[in-house]
Motif scaffolding. Structure first.
Motif, PDB file in Angstrom:
ATOM      1  N   GLU A 361      56.451  39.383  37.367  1.00 41.90           N
ATOM      2  CA  GLU A 361      55.793  40.549  37.164  1.00 41.90           C
ATOM      3  C   GLU A 361      56.114  41.148  35.916  1.00 41.90           C
ATOM      4  O   GLU A 361      57.203  41.558  35.456  1.00 41.90           O
ATOM      5  CB  GLU A 361      55.946  41.618  38.289  1.00 41.90           C
ATOM      6  N   SER A 401      38.914  49.401  38.182  1.00 41.32           N
ATOM      7  CA  SER A 401      38.067  48.235  38.392  1.00 41.32           C
ATOM      8  C   SER A 401      37.203  47.801  37.220  1.00 41.32           C
ATOM      9  O   SER A 401      37.269  46.877  36.784  1.00 41.32           O
ATOM     10  CB  SER A 401      37.205  48.245  39.636  1.00 41.32           C
ATOM     11  N   ARG A 428      42.781  40.294  31.470  1.00 39.12           N
ATOM     12  CA  ARG A 428      42.543  39.868  32.766  1.00 39.12           C
ATOM     13  C   ARG A 428      42.225  38.019  32.932  1.00 39.12           C
ATOM     14  O   ARG A 428      42.817  37.437  33.821  1.00 39.12           O
ATOM     15  CB  ARG A 428      41.610  40.565  33.412  1.00 39.12           C
ATOM     16  N   GLU A 432      44.278  35.273  34.733  1.00 40.89           N
ATOM     17  CA  GLU A 432      43.568  34.537  35.972  1.00 40.89           C
ATOM     18  C   GLU A 432      43.731  32.994  35.620  1.00 40.89           C
ATOM     19  O   GLU A 432      43.712  32.191  36.507  1.00 40.89           O
ATOM     20  CB  GLU A 432      42.311  35.174  36.134  1.00 40.89           C
ATOM     21  N   THR A 437      47.279  37.602  38.172  1.00 40.47           N
ATOM     22  CA  THR A 437      46.402  38.670  38.016  1.00 40.47           C
ATOM     23  C   THR A 437      46.893  39.775  37.319  1.00 40.47           C
ATOM     24  O   THR A 437      47.910  39.727  36.873  1.00 40.47           O
ATOM     25  CB  THR A 437      46.595  39.456  39.659  1.00 40.47           C
ATOM     26  N   GLU A 439      46.353  43.996  36.996  1.00 47.28           N
ATOM     27  CA  GLU A 439      45.789  45.210  37.547  1.00 47.28           C
ATOM     28  C   GLU A 439      46.296  46.352  36.904  1.00 47.28           C
ATOM     29  O   GLU A 439      47.187  46.217  35.773  1.00 47.28           O
ATOM     30  CB  GLU A 439      46.233  45.574  39.094  1.00 47.28           C
ATOM     31  N   GLN A 478      42.502  29.420  42.782  1.00 44.87           N
ATOM     32  CA  GLN A 478      41.159  30.322  42.660  1.00 44.87           C
ATOM     33  C   GLN A 478      40.593  30.511  43.758  1.00 44.87           C
ATOM     34  O   GLN A 478      39.419  31.283  43.947  1.00 44.87           O
ATOM     35  CB  GLN A 478      40.471  29.540  41.676  1.00 44.87           C
ATOM     36  N   GLU A 480      40.389  32.189  47.613  1.00 50.27           N
ATOM     37  CA  GLU A 480      40.953  33.304  48.599  1.00 50.27           C
ATOM     38  C   GLU A 480      41.113  32.644  49.708  1.00 50.27           C
ATOM     39  O   GLU A 480      42.158  33.015  50.605  1.00 50.27           O
ATOM     40  CB  GLU A 480      40.110  34.435  48.401  1.00 50.27           C
ATOM     41  N   SER A 537      37.871  36.808  41.629  1.00 48.87           N
ATOM     42  CA  SER A 537      38.172  37.110  40.359  1.00 48.87           C
ATOM     43  C   SER A 537      37.642  38.540  39.740  1.00 48.87           C
ATOM     44  O   SER A 537      36.659  38.962  40.189  1.00 48.87           O
ATOM     45  CB  SER A 537      37.349  36.040  39.365  1.00 48.87           C
ATOM     46  N   GLY A 539      39.013  41.299  40.972  1.00 53.13           N
ATOM     47  CA  GLY A 539      38.646  42.300  42.065  1.00 53.13           C
ATOM     48  C   GLY A 539      37.351  41.947  42.871  1.00 53.13           C
ATOM     49  O   GLY A 539      37.058  42.655  43.706  1.00 53.13           O
ATOM     50  N   SER A 541      34.633  38.834  45.028  1.00 50.03           N
ATOM     51  CA  SER A 541      34.813  37.823  45.684  1.00 50.03           C
ATOM     52  C   SER A 541      33.534  37.254  45.813  1.00 50.03           C
ATOM     53  O   SER A 541      32.427  37.862  45.856  1.00 50.03           O
ATOM     54  CB  SER A 541      35.372  37.814  47.034  1.00 50.03           C
ATOM     55  N   ARG A 588      35.876  30.742  38.451  1.00 50.61           N
ATOM     56  CA  ARG A 588      35.443  32.206  38.043  1.00 50.61           C
ATOM     57  C   ARG A 588      34.404  31.790  36.977  1.00 50.61           C
ATOM     58  O   ARG A 588      33.562  32.774  36.920  1.00 50.61           O
ATOM     59  CB  ARG A 588      36.819  32.494  37.123  1.00 50.61           C
TER      60      ARG A 588
END
Length: 733
Positions: A361, A401, A428, A432, A437, A439, A478, A480, A537, A539, A541, A588
């Motif tokens: 991180e 966002s 971002r 990805e 990720t 944020e 990629q 979820e 991707s 935030g 889906s 994506r």
């Protein structure tokens, strides 16, 4: 002979570039110690280190006949020798000049080996050396202040170096481990050879019996005796095959174990401390702060964590942008910080920590102004993004966002290095693409960007799916989740297909349709349900309906090659264990199929419509050469162009012949570009007209005047790029 000499020089230059990079980093990092708040020691130790680095780089440059680098190092060495002799700390102006020389050396090292260097670079090298010599002789020469131009060069994509010329430094322990495992692979090689010999023996026995069968029958041997003999042979053959199969399975496990260990150790050879990525950041930050008249300290934490070199290379520019973003939009100027009861010096912190098993991180935080949700919402509304709310209704989660969406920028003016709203979108996207990720968290007075990335570029695992009669691979990173939709879970809402899953309503696409494949008879799930996978991707889906989810497995992925490298939705070709090659999808990219149907037309498309409608641009420029150049560029791009020789003439022309945009110089007779912009904004009929200032003036004060006059963009002529100004025009009209 000539060929051998060329090859030797290429190898020598590769070594030189690697050595130069080390010396230049050492020069910059040690010189910056003079500005550290805690510095109070004798300068002798620092001066000794930088003097030796300059001397070593000079010798290396001489060996490869890099005369410009040698000359700058010679001048730098002379100045440092004088400081060493008197044991004094360089004053601020001289330190600026020394660090400017470091920047020049960086550019020269990047161009090493080029037979004819750019004239501008050669002039810069000569000016740098002359400036250092002037400082040595006590001449009253102006100090080389850092400019935004230096910032641009620091942030641009580095010139690509051919793969065969790149070097990777590997710890000796890692090489020894690799050598040991390579030696162990010899045992596997010998065992495989023995197994082949055993199999050849079995094959020979079977062939012998096949020859005996007709002969035995011809001699009239009793059938019962022959059958019994054959049964005994087949029983022995079956036992030998079982034993051989057992040994082969043992060999397979041993080989798999050794390959896994070898692969893991090979990955370790690509690991570098995160600190290696940040070596140039202090100098970059210093230039960025000076260019805007701000002050902040850079704090680095946890940078000893080792990360894959390939990930570090990919993330360098995104992290540079986050630091620049902190300077541009976060850290306030001295007076404003005092007014807010903050310490006069800001703080930017880059922290790295291990998260989970194979994740790192990275946080980039600053104690500046924070993100203004209203400005973000206003930018989104102006861009026409779906779901954007008016500033009065803006909330921070929504702003967080939106801020990663392409085109969103809260900068009051577009310049050559900021204001286009692309930087955070790239951050971002890069994260990805690496399986991570990005944020953001913000409060009044603090902003934290969190980027989570894998520590290594591991072997790719993929999910195999079937759609439209074809098999595709989808990267696990990629996806979820996967699931099965019951009858009625798939429905149409406001003309769009959605799927209900786990209490959520998710936009849905048929994978076959997203890829533009034909619909074989009976394929493709409809309202009756079917299997699906959910890709995430930014935030958001999207569920992709498929005919069948087959399995998850480890995959070997190959590139598509130049003709197909930019194929939409394709990330590569996956080689399965059976040897079959299937397309590896970029989910994506496919998600843009859904976004594109509801999002506004891209800026480029808007620009195309503008050309079709013959938008008119007014160019106000007192130089006939510059005026002609701009006129030709814009006419070639399909615009109608009107010209004026100064600001007063431009304003009069606007009153009689309306235009869609004004491109103006600043320093003009009768009425300056600043005054022209102010007059346009004060006129109720012209107030919304886009104004772009194109000028040679590059000071902070001039840019601030442009912002105060409410210009839409500020372009410096010394860094003028035709594509940049055309892109800005497309964005504004």
């Amino acid at each position: 002979m000539d060929h051998n000499a060329d090859e030797f020089r290429k190898k020598l230059l590769t070594t030189f570039r690697s050595e130069a990079e080390d010396h230049i980093m050492e020069l910059g990092s040690w010189l910056l110690k003079f500005e550290a708040p805690a510095f109070s020691d004798s300068p002798a130790a620092i001066l000794e280190v930088v003097f030796r680095a300059a001397h070593s780089l000079k010798g290396a440059a001489r060996a490869v006949d890099e005369k410009e680098t040698e000359a700058v190092c010679q001048a730098l060495e002379s100045v440092l020798a004088g400081l060493k002799k008197d044991n004094i700390v360089p004053e601020a102006g001289l330190l600026d000049r020394l660090l400017g020389a470091v920047r020049t050396l960086e550019e020269l090292a990047a161009a090493a080996g080029v037979e004819s260097k750019a004239p501008a670079l050669c002039r810069k090298a000569a000016e740098t050396a002359a400036g250092l010599e002037a400082a040595l002789n006590g001449a009253d020469a102006p100090a080389a202040q850092p400019r935004t131009g230096a910032l641009k060069s620091a942030c641009e994509e580095p010139r690509p170096v051919p793969a065969e010329q790149q070097n990777v430094r590997v710890p000796l322990a890692a090489l020894e481990s690799l050598l040991r495992q390579t030696e162990e692979m010899l045992a596997c090689k010998l065992a495989a050879a023995q197994r082949c010999e055993d199999m050849r023996g079995l094959t020979g026995d079977v062939r012998l019996w096949l020859k005996k069968c007709p002969a035995t029958a011809a001699d009239g041997a009793p059938a019962r005796e022959f059958i019994e003999t054959l049964r005994v042979f087949l029983a022995g053959l079956e036992k030998a095959q079982r034993g051989l199969l057992h040994v082969l399975e043992q060999d397979r496990r041993a080989l798999a174990s050794r390959i896994d260990h070898l692969h893991e150790d090979m990955k370790q050879t690509m690991m570098l401390p995160f600190a290696t990525l940040l070596e140039g950041f202090p100098l970059f930050l210093r230039e960025a702060l000076h260019s805007q008249g701000k002050d902040a300290e850079l704090v680095l934490e946890g940078t000893e964590l080792a990360v894959d070199r390939r990930i570090l290379q990919e993330m360098k520019d995104p992290l540079l942008h986050l630091v620049r973003n902190a300077v541009d939009h976060g850290i306030e100027k001295h007076e404003e910080r005092l007014r807010k009861n903050k310490p006069p010096r800001g703080k930017i912190v880059i922290s790295v920590s291990k998260k989970g098993g194979n994740k790192a991180e990275i946080t980039v935080s600053d104690d500046g102004a924070g993100i203004d949700a209203d400005k973000v919402a206003a930018a989104a509304v102006k861009l026409g993004l779906p779901g954007a709310e008016a500033p009065a209704k803006a909330d921070m989660p929504r702003a967080e966002s939106l801020i990663f969406r392409s085109g969103i920028s809260t900068s009051p003016i577009i310049t050559s290095i900021s204001g286009r709203g692309l930087g955070l979108a790239i951050v971002r996207e890069k994260a990805e693409r690496l399986g991570g990720t990005a944020e953001v968290e913000t409060t009044q007075g603090k902003t934290i960007f969190r980027v989570v990335l894998p520590l290594t570029v591991s072997t790719l695992r993929g999910i195999l799916v079937e759609s439209g009669g074809e098999i595709f691979a989808v990267p696990v990173a990629q996806v979820e989740r996967v699931g099965r939709a019951a009858r009625g879970d798939v429905r149409t809402v406001e003309g769009r297909t959605v799927i209900s899953s786990c209490g959520r309503t998710i936009p849905a696409l048929n994978l076959r349709e997203a890829l533009g494949l034909a619909d074989p008879a009976g394929s493709g799930p409809g309202a009756g349900g079917g299997q699906f996978l959910v890709a995430a991707s930014g935030g958001e889906s999207t569920a992709f309906m498929v005919d069948r989810v087959m399995m998850e497995q480890e995959l070997l992925v190959k590139g598509l090659g130049t003709p197909f490298a930019k194929a939409r939705g394709a990330a590569g070709a996956a080689v399965l264990g059976s040897g079959k090659v299937v397309p590896m999808l970029n989910m994506r990219d496919l998600m843009e199929t859904r976004r594109g149907s509801s999002a506004p037309a891209p800026r480029g498309a808007g620009g195309q419509r503008a050309r079709e409608r013959k938008k008119t641009i007014l160019v106000a420029e007192d130089s006939i050469t510059a005026r002609t150049l701009l006129k030709n560029i814009f006419e070639a791009a399909g615009y109608e162009v009107k010209t004026a020789v100064d600001g007063a003439a431009a304003f009069e022309l606007l009153r009689t012949a309306p235009c869609d945009m004004v491109i103006s110089d600043i320093d003009m007779p009768k009425m300056t570009g600043f005054e022209l912009t102010a007059r346009i904004r004060a006129d109720k009929d012209l107030a919304d007209l886009p104004v772009v200032l194109v000028t040679a003036l590059d000071s902070d004060r001039d840019r601030e005047k442009g912002i105060d006059a409410d210009a839409n963009a500020y372009i410096v002529k010394s860094r003028f790029e035709q594509s940049d100004i055309l892109e800005i025009i497309e964005r504004l009209i």
